[in-house]
Design an enzyme around this catalytic site. Structure first.
Site, short mmCIF file in Angstrom:
data_model
loop_
_atom_site.label_atom_id
_atom_site.label_comp_id
_atom_site.label_asym_id
_atom_site.label_seq_id
_atom_site.Cartn_x
_atom_site.Cartn_y
_atom_site.Cartn_z
N GLY A 109 -89.12 52.72 2.06
CA GLY A 109 -89.92 53.92 2.24
C GLY A 109 -91.40 53.59 2.21
O GLY A 109 -91.80 52.43 2.10
N CYS A 110 -92.21 54.61 2.29
CA CYS A 110 -93.63 54.39 2.47
C CYS A 110 -94.45 54.97 1.33
O CYS A 110 -95.66 55.05 1.38
CB CYS A 110 -94.09 55.04 3.78
SG CYS A 110 -93.54 56.72 3.93
#
Lengths: 111, 121
Positions: A109-110
């Site tokens: 994820g970011c």
């Protein structure tokens, strides 16, 4: 896959430089990983790295940045519990680069 | 529309498929953005919370420790279907985190009161 040589040991890393085998990690490997990206690890880096490694060992998880900054603020002092401080140590990205030097998996994820 | 209360219903066992782990990623993502998250474990989903899981024979990561990190994400509202626990002889002491057992009627109320309900299976 690439191979990094640290003190005569061949350490396999992926294309982005993350360790293939997390058990290869030690402080010399961390310095070598950091040197690849132009960072010299000092006491300020080590306390973040130690924190991340302890958290991962306990929970099998790299916390999201928001959670990490809050936890670091509680554990190491408010002045350190923010993204700016972490960016000053890990300029390419506080979570991704810190995880790499810490010998932890690439964060998903970011955030 | 702002989501004020997001309920995740977890019904799959932990390691037979990627559903449990992928759902956990979604849950942590919501919580990391400050969305209030509630969890309801039903059916075989209750096995996700069992202590002493061993994934080594499956060569899988044992992600169950992540549940213990949920307090860091402010996830405090965790419920389980009490009949699912009874059917599987699972006691509260067998579980990794604190869970409130609910009967069917109170589960219905929980679902009714949620703004958004996730149920991946």
């Amino acid at each position: 896959m690439a191979v990094m040589n640290v003190g005569g040991r061949d350490i396999p890393v992926d294309q982005e430089g993350f360790l293939m085998d997390l058990t290869d990690w030690d402080r010399d490997v961390a310095q070598a990983l950091a040197a690849e990206e132009g960072v010299t690890l000092d006491a300020r880096h080590w306390e973040i790295i130690d924190f991340l490694r302890a958290y991962y060992a306990e929970y099998q998880l790299t916390p999201a940045l928001r959670i990490l900054t809050r936890k670091i603020g509680l554990a190491l002092g408010k002045d350190k519990g923010n993204v700016e401080y972490l960016l000053s140590l890990f300029p390419v990205g506080p979570l991704k680069q810190a995880c790499k030097f810490s010998g932890l998996p690439k964060p998903t994820g970011c955030v | 529309m702002p989501v004020n209360n997001c309920l995740f219903i977890l019904s799959t066992p932990p390691h037979g498929s990627a559903v449990a782990q992928e759902t956990l990623d979604v849950i942590l993502m919501y919580a990391a953005f400050g969305v209030p998250v509630t969890l309801l474990f039903i059916g075989d989903g209750i096995f996700q919370l069992k202590k002493n899981q061993s994934t080594a024979p499956l060569q899988l990561k044992n992600f169950s420790a992540i549940f213990r990190a949920m307090k860091d994400y402010d996830i405090d509202n965790v419920y389980a279907d009490e009949s699912a626990m009874t059917a599987r002889s699972i006691q509260l002491a067998d579980l990794l985190i604190d869970v409130t057992p609910l009967d069917a009627q109170r589960q219905s109320q929980l679902i009714e009161s949620a703004d958004l309900v996730f149920n991946l299976s």
